[in-house]
Enzyme design. Sequence first.
Site, mmCIF file in Angstrom:
data_model
loop_
_atom_site.group_PDB
_atom_site.id
_atom_site.type_symbol
_atom_site.label_atom_id
_atom_site.label_comp_id
_atom_site.label_asym_id
_atom_site.label_seq_id
_atom_site.Cartn_x
_atom_site.Cartn_y
_atom_site.Cartn_z
ATOM 1 N N GLU A 149 -0.540 -5.797 15.622
ATOM 2 C CA GLU A 149 -1.931 -5.358 15.445
ATOM 3 C C GLU A 149 -2.943 -6.250 16.153
ATOM 4 O O GLU A 149 -3.969 -5.778 16.635
ATOM 5 C CB GLU A 149 -2.274 -5.267 13.954
ATOM 6 C CG GLU A 149 -1.769 -4.008 13.276
ATOM 7 C CD GLU A 149 -0.294 -4.055 12.931
ATOM 8 O OE1 GLU A 149 0.300 -5.156 13.007
ATOM 9 O OE2 GLU A 149 0.280 -2.999 12.600
ATOM 10 N N HIS A 189 -0.419 -1.326 0.527
ATOM 11 C CA HIS A 189 -0.558 -0.157 1.408
ATOM 12 C C HIS A 189 -1.564 0.862 0.893
ATOM 13 O O HIS A 189 -1.536 2.006 1.303
ATOM 14 C CB HIS A 189 0.792 0.548 1.585
ATOM 15 C CG HIS A 189 1.651 -0.073 2.629
ATOM 16 N ND1 HIS A 189 2.030 -1.384 2.596
ATOM 17 C CD2 HIS A 189 2.207 0.434 3.758
ATOM 18 C CE1 HIS A 189 2.794 -1.648 3.644
ATOM 19 N NE2 HIS A 189 2.911 -0.568 4.370
#
Lengths: 329, 326
Positions: free
Chosen positions: B62, B131
């Site tokens: 990322e 998440h």
Amino acid sequence: MARQPNKETLLDWYRQMVLIRRFEERCAELYQQGLIGGFLHLYIGPEATGVGAVAALREQDHVITAYRDHGIALARGLDVNRVMAEMLGKRTGVSGGKGGSMHLADRDLHMWGGYGIVGGHLPLAAGIALAAKYQGKDEVVVALMGDGSTNIGYFHESLNLSAVWDLPVVWLVENNQYGMGTAVGRASGAVEIVNKANAYCCGADGHGMLQGPRVDGMDVMAVYDAISEAAEHARKYGPVLVESLTYRLEGHSMGDPQRYRTKEEVESFQTKGPIGRFRALLSDKYKGVESALDRIDEEALKAVDDAVEFAKNSPDPTYDDLVSHVYVD
Amino acid sequence: MADKVITIREALSAALREEMQRDERVFIMGEEVGVWGGTYAVTRGFIDEFGEKRVRDTPISEMVIAGAAVGAAMAGLRPIAEIMTINFAFLALDAIVNHAAKVRYMFNGQFTVPLVIRTTTGGGKQLGATHSHAPEVIFAHFPGLYVGVPGTAYDAKGMLKASIRDDNPVLFVEHSTMLQRRAAVPEDPDFVLPIGKSDVKRRGKDVTIVTYGKGLEWSMTAADTLSKDGIEAEIVDLRWLRPLDLEPVFESFKKTNRCVVVEESLPMFNIGAEVAAQIQQEMFDYMDAPVKRVSAMDIPLPYSREIELMALPSAEKVVAAVKELV
């Protein structure tokens, strides 16, 4: 093979190195006088690395670096007056007084900036290289970084992506032996940083040669040759990492008590300094060049004097400057 | 051209496809955007249509996805970087906050960052604490960045196209549980919605509900329930957390004198806090009651279905909050 520099070019490299040295010495004084604020990371010691690396590039190529960026900016040809004005936080500075010492850039000269977050500019370098490749341009990016940045995630993600995408980047590690005050051997599993490139060595097309040479970063000729060759490879095939062994003769930033190294160690490097060494080489190579070198020394001093004058006489940024360029209007 | 009823997923795909057809500089990079077709199938078929050059699979990295997209944008491309879920954007926070949002300012306007970072947000899918975040408000804290969160297919298409055409960096946040929601959406390839404009999604006179993203759904359902009890809620969908457009909120508040803010964020330092502060500052003379906030509970989200839902906002919670006010 690197283009062989002629006498005029070599004298210009000497000029750049001396200019950087005088500029940095003056910055230290101005910092003590309170005219420069914030952090100040001097490029005293590694001049040969910056000058040699930038000299290996063409106009259309790209340079990006970390926060020890003054020397790179001057080598890339940023106006010394406007660089000094940035140091003093003036409106005429290269970043309008909004960037400061760590954030020198000139879009037109493809100097994409100094960056204050360790490793933060490495993915940007990959992106700039991607843009060049995407647009079919024959350009290469040289991304300079300190040894300390090779331990951060950005380094590994950026090298890996550059290998996967065969990006035209030369990753140039300026190994000055310390990340702030922590010696390389105390911070990096791989003591020879160039070995880290091994992990990412095979680009997707099989041309990967990520691990380039370890060069003597105090020798401007050696750096020039290494980066010329690395850039050639990067243009044709993909990324290369070069490790330049250098040394910073001053503290990490101003006010560094330098408890992590001995005076003797610093002195031993002073005698191997890149400028004296290059001057000796030039004197040896070109009979009677001393007067020309002396003149360069004087001119550098004058250029820095003039830059300080320019900066001092420049206006401060205004409220309009404060609030401008947050967004594109 | 006519409108067509499509899902949010289809609206996003259409926006991306149209903008890629329109401008060669636009490309997509991210995890599983190519061969896989996008983890939410938004870019399915794109790699065949546009090729590997413009639909670029990346490693799971990322930091470099966001950072390289910033560099590419500075150097003249118009990247659409996909961060699979906003939970992973925490890894890219430095690249987004320190570089996407700041390089223009820091170098005095020398650089432009025409970048869109697309990501998905939200809980409610039993994915556990790491998440299930809805932290878009964190990104809205920083000047230099825009943050858009569409709540309908119509907005999704118009806002995404506007983001791609804009020269500023945009964090574009899609709710992972809303991709199948349908609405009529213009097929006109030049349909774009303005950046930083709120939208009144329902007219009413009794209370102003301020919301965005998934909150729009809870609020619309709640408004139907309230209507049966004779309470008419006006719903302002912010759509953009930055630029934040509160003018329609103020206009509505002058009429209703009451406000509930509905969002999936955690309760502290959220959009509700900002809206409440601005209402008391700008609308003090119109206030008949304190501003109420409906948000997630102040805990990490758990896995087990019933207690996860317990922690999230719902239409029932919105109804209850409104009834405390009117």
